[in-house]
Write an enzyme that holds these catalytic residues in place. Sequence first.
Site, PDB file in Angstrom:
ATOM      1  N   GLY A  93     -11.586 -66.370  40.423  1.00  0.00           N
ATOM      2  CA  GLY A  93     -12.031 -65.944  39.086  1.00  0.00           C
ATOM      3  C   GLY A  93     -13.009 -66.918  38.457  1.00  0.00           C
ATOM      4  N   GLU A  94     -12.799 -68.208  38.709  1.00  0.00           N
ATOM      5  CA  GLU A  94     -13.655 -69.221  38.086  1.00  0.00           C
ATOM      6  C   GLU A  94     -14.961 -69.433  38.850  1.00  0.00           C
ATOM      7  OE1 GLU A  94     -11.302 -72.829  37.453  1.00  0.00           O
ATOM      8  OE2 GLU A  94      -9.617 -71.564  36.853  1.00  0.00           O
ATOM      9  N   ASN A  95     -14.952 -69.058  40.138  1.00  0.00           N
ATOM     10  CA  ASN A  95     -16.116 -69.404  40.978  1.00  0.00           C
ATOM     11  C   ASN A  95     -16.940 -68.233  41.507  1.00  0.00           C
ATOM     12  OD1 ASN A  95     -15.973 -72.415  41.341  1.00  0.00           O
ATOM     13  ND2 ASN A  95     -13.895 -71.840  41.932  1.00  0.00           N
ATOM     14  N   ASN A 129       5.715 -79.121  40.936  1.00  0.00           N
ATOM     15  CA  ASN A 129       5.615 -77.761  41.469  1.00  0.00           C
ATOM     16  C   ASN A 129       6.079 -77.841  42.923  1.00  0.00           C
ATOM     17  OD1 ASN A 129       4.926 -75.268  42.433  1.00  0.00           O
ATOM     18  ND2 ASN A 129       2.808 -75.317  41.694  1.00  0.00           N
ATOM     19  N   HIS A 140       2.940 -65.791  37.580  1.00  0.00           N
ATOM     20  CA  HIS A 140       1.758 -66.450  36.995  1.00  0.00           C
ATOM     21  C   HIS A 140       1.791 -66.453  35.467  1.00  0.00           C
ATOM     22  CE1 HIS A 140      -1.036 -65.481  40.677  1.00  0.00           C
ATOM     23  NE2 HIS A 140      -0.496 -66.677  40.806  1.00  0.00           N
ATOM     24  N   GLU A 143      -2.087 -74.784  34.596  1.00  0.00           N
ATOM     25  CA  GLU A 143      -0.651 -74.517  34.538  1.00  0.00           C
ATOM     26  C   GLU A 143       0.147 -75.800  34.334  1.00  0.00           C
ATOM     27  OE1 GLU A 143      -1.548 -72.209  38.090  1.00  0.00           O
ATOM     28  OE2 GLU A 143       0.150 -70.923  37.559  1.00  0.00           O
ATOM     29  N   ARG A 178      -1.505 -61.339  50.939  1.00  0.00           N
ATOM     30  CA  ARG A 178      -0.523 -60.327  50.488  1.00  0.00           C
ATOM     31  C   ARG A 178      -1.185 -58.972  50.280  1.00  0.00           C
ATOM     32  NH1 ARG A 178       1.688 -63.949  45.602  1.00  0.00           N
ATOM     33  NH2 ARG A 178       1.166 -65.871  46.675  1.00  0.00           N
ATOM     34  N   LYS A 229       3.897 -80.568  44.767  1.00  0.00           N
ATOM     35  CA  LYS A 229       2.697 -80.978  44.029  1.00  0.00           C
ATOM     36  C   LYS A 229       3.157 -81.596  42.721  1.00  0.00           C
ATOM     37  CE  LYS A 229      -0.146 -77.099  45.351  1.00  0.00           C
ATOM     38  NZ  LYS A 229      -0.660 -75.876  44.794  1.00  0.00           N
ATOM     39  N   GLY A 251      -6.615 -66.212  42.474  1.00  0.00           N
ATOM     40  CA  GLY A 251      -6.618 -67.379  43.357  1.00  0.00           C
ATOM     41  C   GLY A 251      -6.129 -66.929  44.712  1.00  0.00           C
ATOM     42  N   ASN A 252      -5.357 -67.766  45.376  1.00  0.00           N
ATOM     43  CA  ASN A 252      -4.729 -67.322  46.618  1.00  0.00           C
ATOM     44  C   ASN A 252      -3.763 -66.182  46.319  1.00  0.00           C
ATOM     45  OD1 ASN A 252      -5.017 -68.003  49.316  1.00  0.00           O
ATOM     46  ND2 ASN A 252      -4.665 -70.156  48.811  1.00  0.00           N
ATOM     47  N   GLY A 253      -2.948 -66.410  45.282  1.00  0.00           N
ATOM     48  CA  GLY A 253      -2.181 -65.317  44.698  1.00  0.00           C
ATOM     49  C   GLY A 253      -2.990 -64.783  43.532  1.00  0.00           C
ATOM     50  N   ARG A 296       7.912 -76.298  37.491  1.00  0.00           N
ATOM     51  CA  ARG A 296       7.484 -74.905  37.571  1.00  0.00           C
ATOM     52  C   ARG A 296       8.547 -74.135  38.344  1.00  0.00           C
ATOM     53  NH1 ARG A 296       3.945 -71.955  42.020  1.00  0.00           N
ATOM     54  NH2 ARG A 296       3.788 -69.957  40.965  1.00  0.00           N
ATOM     55  N   HIS A 349      -6.103 -63.592  36.783  1.00  0.00           N
ATOM     56  CA  HIS A 349      -5.837 -64.842  37.516  1.00  0.00           C
ATOM     57  C   HIS A 349      -6.061 -64.547  38.992  1.00  0.00           C
ATOM     58  CE1 HIS A 349      -3.574 -68.701  38.279  1.00  0.00           C
ATOM     59  NE2 HIS A 349      -3.689 -68.161  39.482  1.00  0.00           N
TER      60      HIS A 349
HETATM   61  P1  ADP Z   1      -3.993 -71.081  44.454  1.00  0.00           P
HETATM   62  O1  ADP Z   1      -3.570 -69.712  44.085  1.00  0.00           O
HETATM   63  O2  ADP Z   1      -3.449 -71.549  45.770  1.00  0.00           O
HETATM   64  O3  ADP Z   1      -3.879 -72.095  43.333  1.00  0.00           O
HETATM   65  P2  ADP Z   1      -6.846 -71.236  43.945  1.00  0.00           P
HETATM   66  O4  ADP Z   1      -6.715 -70.843  42.520  1.00  0.00           O
HETATM   67  O5  ADP Z   1      -7.295 -72.608  44.253  1.00  0.00           O
HETATM   68  O6  ADP Z   1      -5.535 -70.932  44.765  1.00  0.00           O
HETATM   69  O7  ADP Z   1      -7.841 -70.201  44.624  1.00  0.00           O
HETATM   70  C1  ADP Z   1      -8.112 -70.211  45.986  1.00  0.00           C
HETATM   71  C2  ADP Z   1      -9.161 -69.156  46.255  1.00  0.00           C
HETATM   72  O8  ADP Z   1     -10.330 -69.451  45.473  1.00  0.00           O
HETATM   73  C3  ADP Z   1      -9.604 -69.096  47.707  1.00  0.00           C
HETATM   74  O9  ADP Z   1      -9.640 -67.747  48.139  1.00  0.00           O
HETATM   75  C4  ADP Z   1     -11.005 -69.655  47.635  1.00  0.00           C
HETATM   76  O10 ADP Z   1     -11.823 -69.083  48.619  1.00  0.00           O
HETATM   77  C5  ADP Z   1     -11.457 -69.234  46.276  1.00  0.00           C
HETATM   78  N1  ADP Z   1     -12.619 -70.022  45.874  1.00  0.00           N
HETATM   79  C6  ADP Z   1     -12.665 -71.339  45.616  1.00  0.00           C
HETATM   80  N2  ADP Z   1     -13.948 -71.709  45.369  1.00  0.00           N
HETATM   81  C7  ADP Z   1     -14.692 -70.590  45.483  1.00  0.00           C
HETATM   82  C8  ADP Z   1     -16.093 -70.294  45.349  1.00  0.00           C
HETATM   83  N3  ADP Z   1     -16.950 -71.258  45.077  1.00  0.00           N
HETATM   84  N4  ADP Z   1     -16.491 -69.016  45.537  1.00  0.00           N
HETATM   85  C9  ADP Z   1     -15.602 -68.054  45.844  1.00  0.00           C
HETATM   86  N5  ADP Z   1     -14.294 -68.268  45.978  1.00  0.00           N
HETATM   87  C10 ADP Z   1     -13.857 -69.506  45.800  1.00  0.00           C
END
Ligand code: ADP
Length: 398
Positions: free
Chosen positions: A333-335, A7, A180, A384, A241, A14, A210-212, A90, A208
Amino acid sequence: MKIFVVNAGSSSLKYQLIDMENEQVLAKGLCERIGVSGAITHKAADGRVYSAETAMPTHSEAFEAVVYALTKSDAKVIDSFDEVSAIGHRIVQGGAIFKGSCLIDDKALNDIDELGALAPLHNPAHVLAIKACIKTFGKEKPQVAVFDTSFHQTMPEHVYMFALPYEYYEKYGVRKYGAHGTSHDFVSNRLAEVIGKDRKDMKIITCHLGNGCSITAVKDGKCFDTSMGFTPLDGFMMGTRTGTLDPSALTFIAEKENLTPADINHICNKESGVLGVSGVSNDNRDVAAAAEQGNHRAQLAIDMQRYQILKFVGSYVAAMNGVDAIAFTGGIGENDGELRRYVCENLAYLGVEIDNEKNTIRGEEVKISTDNSKVDVYIIPTNEELAIARDTLAIISK
Ligand code: ADP
């Protein structure tokens, strides 16, 4: 059989080495500051770590450092790169050309290069990485392109078109492409699998985050609509963004501040979103901590992002005339259980019922809706790299 997944960004790379016998990651790592200085951090699956600062004027030197890490360092996992059957890349933008993954030949490389017009931050870096792979590993080593956009190729015309004069579509291909896709495909497939239904018979919404961030409506096993658009800027608010907003706000600011299109692009992609509103960080954890301390703008950023996510989910329920299952994935989404609870509680009218205890689980594949819920809601961690490795294997096995 081992597959090397890449990637590549303009200054970073990466990678993962995956053993396809058992789909286990043998090692993963990151090269940074390519073109500036150069550093590699490499981790073997058993916990051994190798890191070094080494000159990386181009991606070629970065790949040489990766080969050293994989085959010679204290954290080596193979004896020679000859053990690697293929390289999977990717690729962010496949435009309307690439409907699926493909072997990278001269024509494909040229097409990926030309599509750089639609993804100037990404495709040129992918091309550099592919050329560097040819230089480092030879032309015989198969390289496969896996596109973020190909899963979205099934969107109907009335969904992907913008209401601009039609000539801009004809002249420049200006339309929605999404992004994505590898993740939405992987997660919706896995969701159907764990529920035990055929994805073709389901209406699924994958979030999805994350950062994006992007959300996709998957109907009859195919992408029907997705929140990212012409570029990954569209949709809803992300780390840095804007997501969707009234374009005249931008022309107004550009006139007031004497900004060029490039300035506007930079502001919308790098200085906006959660970072721009909160003034604290692009990382949701930092922003949540600041909100906890009473920072109004931090709380506002969180409230805006949650609301916009809810609106997209709701709009896709409307677009598909219903929803059977929703999946959350990505770092947020996961956390972020609070966000998931907010979204699910506001879908109570659909019969969505969340299990508050299960919803405290982080980063694991788990059903977070109750057995009474009319819609199944799951956390499905995305992968991914594995999806890219599977596609790469499928292409070279053909
Ligand atoms: P990328 O899109 O770069 O792959 P990730 O999927 O790793 O990014 O997501 C990054 C985001 O996930 C950040 O905004 C981070 O704060 C958030 N995040 C990670 N762990 C937690 C958590 N425990 N609670 C809330 N947000 C989290």
